[in-house]
Write an enzyme that holds these catalytic residues in place. Structure first.
Site, mmCIF file in Angstrom:
data_model
loop_
_atom_site.group_PDB
_atom_site.id
_atom_site.type_symbol
_atom_site.label_atom_id
_atom_site.label_comp_id
_atom_site.label_asym_id
_atom_site.label_seq_id
_atom_site.Cartn_x
_atom_site.Cartn_y
_atom_site.Cartn_z
ATOM 1 N N SER A 1 28.614 -23.513 1.184
ATOM 2 C CA SER A 1 30.001 -23.349 0.756
ATOM 3 C C SER A 1 30.294 -21.868 0.565
ATOM 4 C CB SER A 1 30.240 -24.095 -0.560
ATOM 5 O OG SER A 1 31.506 -23.745 -1.102
ATOM 6 N N HIS B 1 31.052 -25.181 4.826
ATOM 7 C CA HIS B 1 31.935 -25.977 3.965
ATOM 8 C C HIS B 1 32.981 -25.052 3.350
ATOM 9 C CE1 HIS B 1 32.890 -29.497 1.482
ATOM 10 N NE2 HIS B 1 33.058 -28.653 0.479
ATOM 11 N N ASP C 1 36.160 -24.848 0.858
ATOM 12 C CA ASP C 1 36.884 -25.498 -0.239
ATOM 13 C C ASP C 1 38.273 -24.898 -0.391
ATOM 14 O OD1 ASP C 1 34.948 -27.370 -1.336
ATOM 15 O OD2 ASP C 1 33.773 -25.603 -1.874
ATOM 16 N N MET D 1 41.710 -24.975 -2.428
ATOM 17 C CA MET D 1 42.210 -25.402 -3.740
ATOM 18 C C MET D 1 43.617 -24.865 -3.950
ATOM 19 S SD MET D 1 38.870 -24.742 -6.110
ATOM 20 C CE MET D 1 37.469 -24.045 -5.292
ATOM 21 N N HIS E 1 37.450 -28.989 3.119
ATOM 22 C CA HIS E 1 37.595 -29.911 1.982
ATOM 23 C C HIS E 1 38.873 -29.545 1.245
ATOM 24 C CE1 HIS E 1 35.809 -31.151 -2.215
ATOM 25 N NE2 HIS E 1 36.785 -31.946 -1.837
ATOM 26 N N MET F 1 41.173 -29.824 -1.589
ATOM 27 C CA MET F 1 41.391 -30.197 -2.982
ATOM 28 C C MET F 1 42.820 -29.823 -3.342
ATOM 29 S SD MET F 1 37.718 -29.174 -4.706
ATOM 30 C CE MET F 1 37.252 -27.859 -3.592
ATOM 31 N N MET G 1 31.692 -36.353 -4.877
ATOM 32 C CA MET G 1 31.656 -35.170 -5.726
ATOM 33 C C MET G 1 30.666 -35.402 -6.867
ATOM 34 S SD MET G 1 33.654 -32.929 -4.403
ATOM 35 C CE MET G 1 33.515 -31.759 -5.767
ATOM 36 N N PHE H 1 35.469 -25.536 -9.346
ATOM 37 C CA PHE H 1 34.682 -24.333 -9.604
ATOM 38 C C PHE H 1 33.282 -24.493 -9.028
ATOM 39 C CE2 PHE H 1 37.787 -24.625 -13.017
ATOM 40 C CZ PHE H 1 38.350 -23.356 -13.002
ATOM 41 N N GLY H 2 32.702 -23.404 -8.553
ATOM 42 C CA GLY H 2 31.326 -23.410 -8.110
ATOM 43 C C GLY H 2 30.367 -23.236 -9.272
ATOM 44 N N ASP I 1 28.617 -32.917 -2.877
ATOM 45 C CA ASP I 1 29.088 -31.566 -3.179
ATOM 46 C C ASP I 1 29.026 -31.333 -4.681
ATOM 47 O OD1 ASP I 1 30.358 -29.132 -3.404
ATOM 48 O OD2 ASP I 1 32.239 -29.761 -2.480
ATOM 49 N N GLY I 2 28.182 -30.346 -5.077
ATOM 50 C CA GLY I 2 28.161 -29.933 -6.470
ATOM 51 C C GLY I 2 26.790 -29.966 -7.101
ATOM 52 N N GLY J 1 26.029 -24.153 -2.451
ATOM 53 C CA GLY J 1 26.774 -22.934 -2.702
ATOM 54 C C GLY J 1 25.920 -21.846 -3.303
#
Length: 223
Positions: A11, A36, A38, A40, A69, A71, A140, A146-147, A178-179, A200
């Site tokens: 990510s 990946h 993200d 937002m 992705h 969001m 998720m 947030f990373g 993811d996460g 990430g």
């Protein structure tokens, strides 16, 4: 689960945005399978990242598949723009649109693979009718926005249940997580059924190079 078939998808949210070209190229040269991205909007999640223009720029730096992705609220308004920017996969959140089936159709009509993401508190069952139509399900394992967050442990059960379900109704569907995935838990996450790992801070950090970190993640998968 054949660990040789597991995809690592760094990510870029945790990369140095001041040196994005180098960060992207380091991931490709280091053996990443996907990138990946993200997106937002500051509404669906409490943060703002980037949009189609940045993704279009990233497309010029790499030949890796771009896993976008979204969001964002009402993602159907932006699907064309992200497809035009170079996305191969576009994932929207079940919680973000009233017309999820229509959004999935739109993504596939644009020539992209279609994914649906589920937040940690969203039950798998809400995808029951759509699973046969999907190219990807994203579980998720942190609350989005947030990373660098810690993996939510009950995500293992969620992944196992989703993998069992997909094996029956859509075995070709990718199961992404993811996460909070890193060296200490990536093998356990794979054993729970995920075959696409968003990574990430385990890749972009100051302790080692991107290539070294990706190699260490592969070694952790092998045990």
């Amino acid at each position: 689960m054949n660990r040789n078939s597991i995809k690592l998808a760094p990510s870029i949210l945790t990369a140095d945005f001041g040196h994005m070209a180098e960060a992207v190229q380091a991931a490709e040269e280091g053996g990443a399978d996907w990138l990946h991205l993200d997106v937002m909007d500051g509404q669906f999640v409490p943060n703002i990242s980037f949009g189609p223009m940045v993704i279009n720029s990233i497309r010029t730096y790499t030949s890796l598949p771009l896993d976008v992705h979204l969001m964002v609220d009402e993602p159907e308004h932006y699907l064309q723009a992200f497809a035009d920017a170079g996305a191969q996969t576009i994932t929207v959140h079940q919680e973000a649109t009233r017309h999820l089936h229509r959004a999935i159709q739109q993504i596939q009509d644009l020539g992209c693979q279609a994914g649906v993401a589920l937040n940690p508190a969203t039950p798998n069952q809400l995808l029951e009718e759509l699973l046969p139509s999907l190219d990807l399900v994203l579980v998720m394992s942190v609350n989005p926005g947030f990373g660098g967050q810690k993996f939510i442990e009950y995500s293992h059960n969620k992944l196992r249940r989703m993998r069992d379900w997909l094996d029956v109704v859509n075995p070709e569907c990718q199961l992404e997580v993811d996460g909070g995935v890193g060296y200490s838990n990536i093998r356990q996450v794979a054993d729970s059924g995920a075959n696409v790992m968003v990574v990430g801070s385990a890749v972009y950090n100051e302790t080692a190079t991107v290539a070294e970190n990706l190699a260490d993640l592969r070694k952790a998968l092998e045990g």
